[in-house]
Design a protein around this motif. Structure first.
Motif, PDB file in Angstrom:
ATOM      1  N   CYS A   1     -26.855  35.457  15.194  1.00  9.20           N
ATOM      2  CA  CYS A   1     -25.429  35.157  15.038  1.00  9.20           C
ATOM      3  C   CYS A   1     -25.159  33.747  15.525  1.00  9.20           C
ATOM      4  CB  CYS A   1     -24.575  36.148  15.827  1.00  9.20           C
ATOM      5  SG  CYS A   1     -24.463  37.771  15.035  1.00  9.20           S
ATOM      6  N   VAL A   2     -24.417  32.985  14.719  1.00  6.93           N
ATOM      7  CA  VAL A   2     -24.034  31.621  15.070  1.00  6.93           C
ATOM      8  C   VAL A   2     -22.561  31.636  15.441  1.00  6.93           C
ATOM      9  CG1 VAL A   2     -23.870  29.231  14.276  1.00  6.93           C
ATOM     10  CG2 VAL A   2     -25.729  30.705  13.439  1.00  6.93           C
ATOM     11  N   ILE A   3     -22.266  31.164  16.640  1.00 10.05           N
ATOM     12  CA  ILE A   3     -20.879  31.091  17.094  1.00 10.05           C
ATOM     13  C   ILE A   3     -20.556  29.647  17.458  1.00 10.05           C
ATOM     14  CG2 ILE A   3     -20.909  33.482  17.928  1.00 10.05           C
ATOM     15  CD1 ILE A   3     -21.134  32.393  20.808  1.00 10.05           C
ATOM     16  N   GLY A   4     -19.265  29.343  17.544  1.00  8.85           N
ATOM     17  CA  GLY A   4     -18.871  27.992  17.936  1.00  8.85           C
ATOM     18  C   GLY A   4     -17.508  27.660  17.390  1.00  8.85           C
ATOM     19  N   PRO A   5     -16.898  26.598  17.930  1.00 13.55           N
ATOM     20  CA  PRO A   5     -15.544  26.241  17.515  1.00 13.55           C
ATOM     21  C   PRO A   5     -15.470  25.861  16.042  1.00 13.55           C
ATOM     22  CG  PRO A   5     -16.292  24.818  19.321  1.00 13.55           C
ATOM     23  CD  PRO A   5     -17.423  25.705  18.964  1.00 13.55           C
ATOM     24  N   SER A   6     -14.282  25.955  15.507  1.00 18.39           N
ATOM     25  CA  SER A   6     -14.010  25.527  14.141  1.00 18.39           C
ATOM     26  C   SER A   6     -14.349  24.047  14.009  1.00 18.39           C
ATOM     27  CB  SER A   6     -12.533  25.798  13.854  1.00 18.39           C
ATOM     28  OG  SER A   6     -12.211  25.327  12.596  1.00 18.39           O
TER      29      SER A   6
ATOM     30  N   VAL B   1     -26.680  31.893  18.730  1.00 21.06           N
ATOM     31  CA  VAL B   1     -26.784  30.433  18.757  1.00 21.06           C
ATOM     32  C   VAL B   1     -25.369  29.891  18.938  1.00 21.06           C
ATOM     33  CG1 VAL B   1     -27.312  28.399  17.352  1.00 21.06           C
ATOM     34  CG2 VAL B   1     -28.795  30.428  17.222  1.00 21.06           C
ATOM     35  N   PHE B   2     -25.143  29.119  19.985  1.00 20.42           N
ATOM     36  CA  PHE B   2     -23.834  28.494  20.171  1.00 20.42           C
ATOM     37  C   PHE B   2     -23.905  27.038  19.727  1.00 20.42           C
ATOM     38  CE2 PHE B   2     -20.960  25.878  22.849  1.00 20.42           C
ATOM     39  CZ  PHE B   2     -19.766  26.277  22.267  1.00 20.42           C
ATOM     40  N   MET B   3     -23.059  26.699  18.745  1.00 22.35           N
ATOM     41  CA  MET B   3     -23.000  25.323  18.217  1.00 22.35           C
ATOM     42  C   MET B   3     -21.709  24.658  18.626  1.00 22.35           C
ATOM     43  SD  MET B   3     -24.227  25.277  14.261  1.00 22.35           S
ATOM     44  CE  MET B   3     -23.859  23.536  14.012  1.00 22.35           C
ATOM     45  N   ASP B   4     -21.795  23.380  18.925  1.00 20.21           N
ATOM     46  CA  ASP B   4     -20.582  22.591  19.161  1.00 20.21           C
ATOM     47  C   ASP B   4     -20.863  21.160  18.712  1.00 20.21           C
ATOM     48  OD1 ASP B   4     -18.030  21.926  19.974  1.00 20.21           O
ATOM     49  OD2 ASP B   4     -18.560  21.715  22.082  1.00 20.21           O
ATOM     50  N   ALA B   5     -19.936  20.589  17.956  1.00 14.69           N
ATOM     51  CA  ALA B   5     -20.014  19.194  17.516  1.00 14.69           C
ATOM     52  C   ALA B   5     -21.369  18.850  16.888  1.00 14.69           C
ATOM     53  CB  ALA B   5     -19.721  18.260  18.703  1.00 14.69           C
ATOM     54  N   GLY B   6     -21.886  19.762  16.061  1.00 13.29           N
ATOM     55  CA  GLY B   6     -23.073  19.447  15.269  1.00 13.29           C
ATOM     56  C   GLY B   6     -24.405  19.602  15.956  1.00 13.29           C
ATOM     57  N   VAL B   7     -24.395  20.156  17.169  1.00  8.04           N
ATOM     58  CA  VAL B   7     -25.673  20.431  17.844  1.00  8.04           C
ATOM     59  C   VAL B   7     -25.688  21.877  18.343  1.00  8.04           C
ATOM     60  CG1 VAL B   7     -26.031  18.030  18.582  1.00  8.04           C
ATOM     61  CG2 VAL B   7     -24.883  19.647  20.121  1.00  8.04           C
ATOM     62  N   ILE B   8     -26.907  22.392  18.555  1.00  9.26           N
ATOM     63  CA  ILE B   8     -27.047  23.693  19.200  1.00  9.26           C
ATOM     64  C   ILE B   8     -27.005  23.443  20.706  1.00  9.26           C
ATOM     65  CG2 ILE B   8     -28.606  25.622  19.645  1.00  9.26           C
ATOM     66  CD1 ILE B   8     -29.576  25.363  16.743  1.00  9.26           C
TER      67      ILE B   8
END
Ligand code: ADP
Ligand code: MG
Length: 242
Positions: A33-38, A209-216
């Motif tokens: 599962c990939v999570i993270g801000p819009s 997987v937590f993504m933010d601003a184009g990186v894991i």
């Protein structure tokens, strides 16, 4: 060999550098599962896995084959990957059954009879065997999304990509779709799921997987990434969504 391996993936739209060096793998049978801000690049990452978006840099391997290589047989690689979108994207002028057979007969060259049998089986798996003759607009959003899942499954994919499959649904319809996805995971389907459903991710994901601003930013078992995140950025995000 991993089912999907992504190395140093970069994707820009004009001057907007969206994916900034992504490395990750999905193993056979794994639910990630990939999570993270819009806006963090989750959809773009998913779309790079089947090359709906072409990255500027980096490689995507599907079962060891570099699908970013121009000599790769992209259609063959794509046939192994099913995708389910937030907006179900069904063909409005086709019945539920025909929605689930058209790619089988045109792309996989299955006979009409074989395609219909497979479509009926997959519609049964998603609990819609009584809707084969209906048209998409006669169905609820949750039913339409389950048709979209059945349509993808009818192609016998090795990997299923889900991009926020429940985000467009009324709250009371979310559960049915998540139940179908949970069952798929238990059946051993390899799944890469972008979702805001933290309870689902916690229960079903092998890895988050937590993504933010184009990186894991961080990844690991749900009990770690959601239950006990290491990074401040992950904690800030979870405080907002939990
Ligand atoms: P997420 O799915 O995490 O919300 P997206 O991958 O959809 O993020 O978007 C990441 C960034 O890329 C956003 O700034 C978005 O505006 C931009 N973007 C996505 N797709 C396109 C596109 N086809 N053309 C231009 N910009 C895009
Ligand atoms: Mg998105």
């Amino acid at each position: 060999m991993a089912l999907v391996e992504i190395q140093n993936l970069h994707k820009s739209f004009g001057s907007n550098h969206v994916l900034r060096g992504i490395d990750f793998t999905v193993e056979e049978g794994e639910v990630v599962c990939v999570i993270g801000p819009s806006g963090s690049g989750k959809s773009t990452l998913l779309r790079c896995v089947n090359l709906l978006e072409v990255p500027q840099q980096g490689q995507v391997f599907v079962r060891g084959e570099d699908i970013t290589d121009r000599d790769c047989h992209l259609d063959a690689a794509r046939q192994q990957i099913g995708m389910v979108f937030q907006q179900f994207n069904l063909f409005p002028h086709l019945s539920v059954l025909d929605n689930c057979t058209v790619a089988q007969t045109t792309v996989l060259k299955r006979s009409k009879a074989a395609a219909e049998q497979i479509a009926r089986d997959t519609l049964d798996r998603v609990g819609l065997s009584d809707k084969v003759s209906a048209y998409p607009m006669q169905l609820s959003g949750g039913q339409q999304q389950r048709v979209a899942i059945a349509r993808a499954l009818s192609m016998d994919p090795a990997l299923m990509l889900f991009d926020e499959p429940t985000s467009a649904l009324d709250p009371e319809l979310v559960g049915d779709v998540l139940t179908v996805m949970r069952k798929l995971a238990l059946d051993g389907m390899t799944m890469l799921v972008v979702t805001h459903e933290m309870a689902f991710a916690r229960e079903v994901a092998d890895r988050v997987v937590f993504m933010d601003a184009g990186v894991i930013v961080e990844q690991g078992p749900p009990a770690e990434v959601i239950g006990n995140p290491k990074e401040e950025r992950t904690r800030t995000f979870l405080r907002r969504v939990l």
